[in-house]
Design a protein around this motif. Structure first.
Motif, PDB file in Angstrom:
ATOM      1  N   THR A   1      13.523  39.763  77.979  1.00 56.86           N
ATOM      2  CA  THR A   1      14.083  38.734  77.712  1.00 56.86           C
ATOM      3  C   THR A   1      15.182  38.973  76.573  1.00 56.86           C
ATOM      4  OG1 THR A   1      12.720  37.952  76.015  1.00 56.86           O
ATOM      5  CG2 THR A   1      11.861  37.362  78.351  1.00 56.86           C
ATOM      6  N   MET A   2      15.134  40.077  76.115  1.00 57.05           N
ATOM      7  CA  MET A   2      15.858  40.168  74.859  1.00 57.05           C
ATOM      8  C   MET A   2      16.897  41.243  75.286  1.00 57.05           C
ATOM      9  SD  MET A   2      14.890  38.694  72.061  1.00 57.05           S
ATOM     10  CE  MET A   2      15.394  39.519  70.725  1.00 57.05           C
TER      11      MET A   2
ATOM     12  N   THR B   1      -2.666  36.635  76.354  1.00 58.00           N
ATOM     13  CA  THR B   1      -4.194  37.213  76.712  1.00 58.00           C
ATOM     14  C   THR B   1      -3.744  38.627  76.781  1.00 58.00           C
ATOM     15  OG1 THR B   1      -3.816  36.642  79.167  1.00 58.00           O
ATOM     16  CG2 THR B   1      -5.088  35.043  77.808  1.00 58.00           C
ATOM     17  N   ARG B   2      -2.605  39.430  77.105  1.00 59.60           N
ATOM     18  CA  ARG B   2      -2.390  40.418  77.255  1.00 59.60           C
ATOM     19  C   ARG B   2      -2.241  41.541  75.995  1.00 59.60           C
ATOM     20  NH1 ARG B   2      -0.585  37.265  80.695  1.00 59.60           N
ATOM     21  NH2 ARG B   2      -0.159  38.071  83.075  1.00 59.60           N
ATOM     22  N   THR B   3      -2.686  42.470  76.215  1.00 56.91           N
ATOM     23  CA  THR B   3      -2.627  43.607  75.111  1.00 56.91           C
ATOM     24  C   THR B   3      -1.101  43.843  74.534  1.00 56.91           C
ATOM     25  OG1 THR B   3      -2.320  45.662  76.524  1.00 56.91           O
ATOM     26  CG2 THR B   3      -4.560  45.102  76.019  1.00 56.91           C
ATOM     27  N   LEU B   4      -1.148  44.137  73.332  1.00 58.93           N
ATOM     28  CA  LEU B   4       0.410  44.537  72.956  1.00 58.93           C
ATOM     29  C   LEU B   4       1.313  45.234  73.834  1.00 58.93           C
ATOM     30  CD1 LEU B   4       2.466  43.926  70.698  1.00 58.93           C
ATOM     31  CD2 LEU B   4       1.482  45.683  69.476  1.00 58.93           C
ATOM     32  N   ALA B   5       0.298  46.479  74.202  1.00 62.81           N
ATOM     33  CA  ALA B   5       1.229  47.534  75.246  1.00 62.81           C
ATOM     34  C   ALA B   5       1.654  46.658  76.534  1.00 62.81           C
ATOM     35  CB  ALA B   5       0.413  48.508  75.650  1.00 62.81           C
ATOM     36  N   ALA B   6       0.682  45.797  76.862  1.00 63.09           N
ATOM     37  CA  ALA B   6       1.300  44.960  78.236  1.00 63.09           C
ATOM     38  C   ALA B   6       2.136  44.084  77.858  1.00 63.09           C
ATOM     39  CB  ALA B   6       0.186  44.477  78.926  1.00 63.09           C
ATOM     40  N   LEU B   7       2.294  43.274  76.603  1.00 60.76           N
ATOM     41  CA  LEU B   7       3.246  42.258  76.050  1.00 60.76           C
ATOM     42  C   LEU B   7       4.439  42.791  76.088  1.00 60.76           C
ATOM     43  CD1 LEU B   7       3.165  39.273  74.965  1.00 60.76           C
ATOM     44  CD2 LEU B   7       3.093  40.289  72.760  1.00 60.76           C
ATOM     45  N   ARG B   8       4.756  43.877  75.301  1.00 64.15           N
ATOM     46  CA  ARG B   8       5.918  44.444  74.899  1.00 64.15           C
ATOM     47  C   ARG B   8       7.097  44.354  76.179  1.00 64.15           C
ATOM     48  NH1 ARG B   8       6.843  45.809  69.833  1.00 64.15           N
ATOM     49  NH2 ARG B   8       5.172  46.460  68.483  1.00 64.15           N
ATOM     50  N   PRO B   9       6.714  44.824  77.029  1.00 64.54           N
ATOM     51  CA  PRO B   9       7.837  45.051  78.134  1.00 64.54           C
ATOM     52  C   PRO B   9       8.117  43.548  78.715  1.00 64.54           C
ATOM     53  CG  PRO B   9       5.823  46.469  78.929  1.00 64.54           C
ATOM     54  CD  PRO B   9       5.394  45.735  77.523  1.00 64.54           C
ATOM     55  N   LEU B  10       7.117  42.518  78.792  1.00 56.21           N
ATOM     56  CA  LEU B  10       7.544  41.312  79.225  1.00 56.21           C
ATOM     57  C   LEU B  10       8.358  40.695  78.368  1.00 56.21           C
ATOM     58  CD1 LEU B  10       3.869  40.111  80.394  1.00 56.21           C
ATOM     59  CD2 LEU B  10       5.845  40.760  81.600  1.00 56.21           C
TER      60      LEU B  10
END
Length: 575
Positions: free
Chosen positions: A573-574, A560-569
């Motif tokens: 993990t990588m 549900t997050r914007t791409l900008a908010a998703l990327r750090p999450l």
């Protein structure tokens, strides 16, 4: 005769099964299976399309031969190949194919070696210990077959939600055209978005003198009328699905909708709340003495017992009443909250469309980003990618992103978790990705401890973002593998990775109980389509239904997050 996409798909599925029992060319079998899946997911009613003079657009995996068979089935309800195959095998052979754990290959062995043709003959052979002696079976498989037969005997036939939807939508559309009909809705477990339904419960409000009961019983798809009266009727459709209709007056509509939506345990609990207030609650309304004080809407029913409205998906008596009373009901996720999809396949593995076509379809569905996650090399049946092939696709996605406007493709992989917990591809190529989805596609029968340890080891890998379809189940055909899901959820929390809710209607995996567990443990869930074609993004709505049953709010869902908010999450993990 009315024919839904599900009916056409079922014929292709059975053709594939019978061809496999016969030992036909595997490519021909796979083409029929792919056709069944594509037809199921096609957004328009195929028979209606043909009846109105339309043409079927070019669909993935549907060549001229299969296209002609679709036309033939839509026109006649069958096709010559299907009729010919059915004559070769006993009619009950199809019942064997519905038993969990018995695919066409095993049915062929049973048929060839033991002449098993019916479910009763299978039960007798397994009880006599004859099945364990067959190649590819063994004592454990025989025991599982007996367990499946026992479970099947205790259950009436149930329909996956996506299949039931085709019959429900068509029937409601038909009833709404009847003069005098003011409301027509499906209640029951269907409205609660249960993953399977045993029957359909319809409620109708209509003006006096409406012919809706007669029209319902003379609906073209009705095979048998079980009961017919002035306000109630029950029928069996040609598909075998039972449908019950109740005609209710407008002042009772909300009370009836609440009552017939259920569940039984939820209804009992609400009725007790009414009794504690000196009220009587039933399907006709909420009464104080002889006076009806509520019941025209569901909201009025809940208000009468001192509660806010409780969404249908939560009505299972699993804490929703206490949450409502304390003001802690979740604001449940909706389809509009989803910003992207983190699990999709293309023609590079077992999908049907190109990367560019999948991007276009995802964007047309309202999404802002899409992760391309092919299978890895271990899954040869799905044409999984080796490191070189994956590297080429990474470069392709980078090039495409330069030309996309308002949409982003993410680079990923659905990598096999091997039996020892290692991943199927080397770190050097995984390091180039935006996210890595780990998935179990083999050794489903490991003991609980070993299966759990296998997944926990995989989640400890430095490149691990998301656990795909965590229980491995296929509804009605494969039981979930035995795994400690609480340990999995807690590992995800400590590791900072995520769990998938796979929206494919035959998976809906995570289970709703495990969705709620993930939420309680503070683990984000990603609702993904697992799209294999440009049509599959429509499956997200079933994942949303499952998520709502699992009490998930938008903030509990990763994508549900914007791409900008998703990327750090996903980036954390990588590393």
């Amino acid at each position: 005769m009315p024919l839904h996409n599900a009916d056409i798909a079922a014929i292709f599925g059975e053709i594939a099964d019978l061809l496999e029992i016969r030992g036909e060319n595997p490519f021909r079998i796979r083409a029929c299976r792919n056709a069944a899946r594509t037809i199921t997911e096609f957004g328009q009613d195929i028979k209606n399309l043909f009846d109105q003079g339309g043409e079927l657009p070019k669909l993935p995996g549907i060549g001229d031969d299969l296209h002609a068979k679709i036309h033939e089935i839509a026109a006649t309800g069958s096709c010559r190949l299907f009729d010919r195959l059915r004559k070769e095998f006993p009619p009950a052979i199809s019942d064997l194919l519905r038993i969990p754990g018995l695919g066409p290959k095993r049915v062929k062995v049973l048929y060839d070696r033991l002449r098993v043709r019916t479910v009763d003959e299978l039960r007798q052979a397994a009880s006599a210990g004859k099945v364990r002696e067959l190649p590819g079976f063994g004592e454990k498989t025989e025991a599982r077959i007996l367990q499946a037969l026992a479970a099947q005997a205790d259950q009436s036939r149930r329909y996956r939600l996506a299949i039931a939807t085709q019959y429900a939508d068509a029937l409601i559309a038909y009833l709404k055209q009847v003069p005098g009909v003011e409301q027509a809705v499906v209640a029951g477990s269907f409205r609660r978005m249960r993953e399977t339904v045993g029957d359909l419960d319809l409620l109708v409000v209509a003006a006096a003198g409406s012919s809706v009961m007669e029209k319902f019983c003379t609906y073209d798809e009705v095979r048998e009328i079980l009961a017919q009266g002035g306000t109630r009727a029950s029928v069996i459709l040609k598909s075998g699905l039972q449908v019950d209709l109740r005609l209710v007056p407008a002042p009772s509509y909300g009370a009836a909708l609440h009552y017939f939506t259920g569940s039984k345990a939820h209804n009992i609990a609400i009725r007790r709340l009414a009794q504690a207030r000196g009220l009587k609650l039933n399907e006709y309304g909420v009464f104080r003495g002889a006076s009806r004080i509520a019941g025209d809407t569901e909201e009025s029913v809940f208000k009468a017992v001192g509660l806010p409205y409780i969404s249908p998906e939560l009505r299972e008596e699993r804490g929703e009443i206490e949450a409502a009373r304390s003001g802690n009901l979740p604001l449940l996720i909706t389809l509009q909250d989803i910003r992207g999809d983190l699990h999709a396949h293309t023609g590079a593995s077992d999908g049907h469309h190109t990367v560019a076509q999948m991007a276009q379809a995802a964007q047309a569905s309202g999404l802002k980003y899409l992760a391309i996650t092919e299978h890895s090399r271990r899954l040869a049946v799905a044409r999984g990618l080796d490191p070189l092939q994956l590297a080429r696709q990474i470069d392709e996605i980078d090039r495409l992103n330069e030309s996309l406007a308002g949409f982003t493709l993410l680079k990923g992989i659905e990598v096999d978790i091997l039996e020892d917990g290692s991943l199927d591809l080397p770190d050097a190529v995984l390091a180039r990705l935006d996210l890595v989805i780990g998935a179990v596609h083999s050794a489903f029968g490991l003991p609980r401890r070993k299966q759990t340890e296998r997944i926990l080891r995989a989640m400890d890998h430095r490149y691990f973002t998301l656990l795909a379809h965590p229980s491995g189940r296929l509804i009605g055909s494969r039981e979930p593998y035995d795994v400690d899901m609480l340990k999995i959820a807690r590992k995800a929390k400590s590791r900072g990775c995520f769990l998938e809710l796979n929206a494919q209607p035959d998976r809906l995996d995570l289970h709703d109980i495990h969705c709620q567990m993930a939420r309680d443990e503070g683990v984000l869930v990603s609702i993904n389509s697992d799209a294999h074609s440009a049509l599959d993004f429509a499956q997200l709505k079933y994942g949303i239904g499952q998520a709502r049953r699992g009490w998930l709010a938008p903030g509990d869902v990763l994508n549900t997050r914007t791409l900008a908010a998703l990327r750090p999450l996903i980036k954390r993990t990588m590393q």
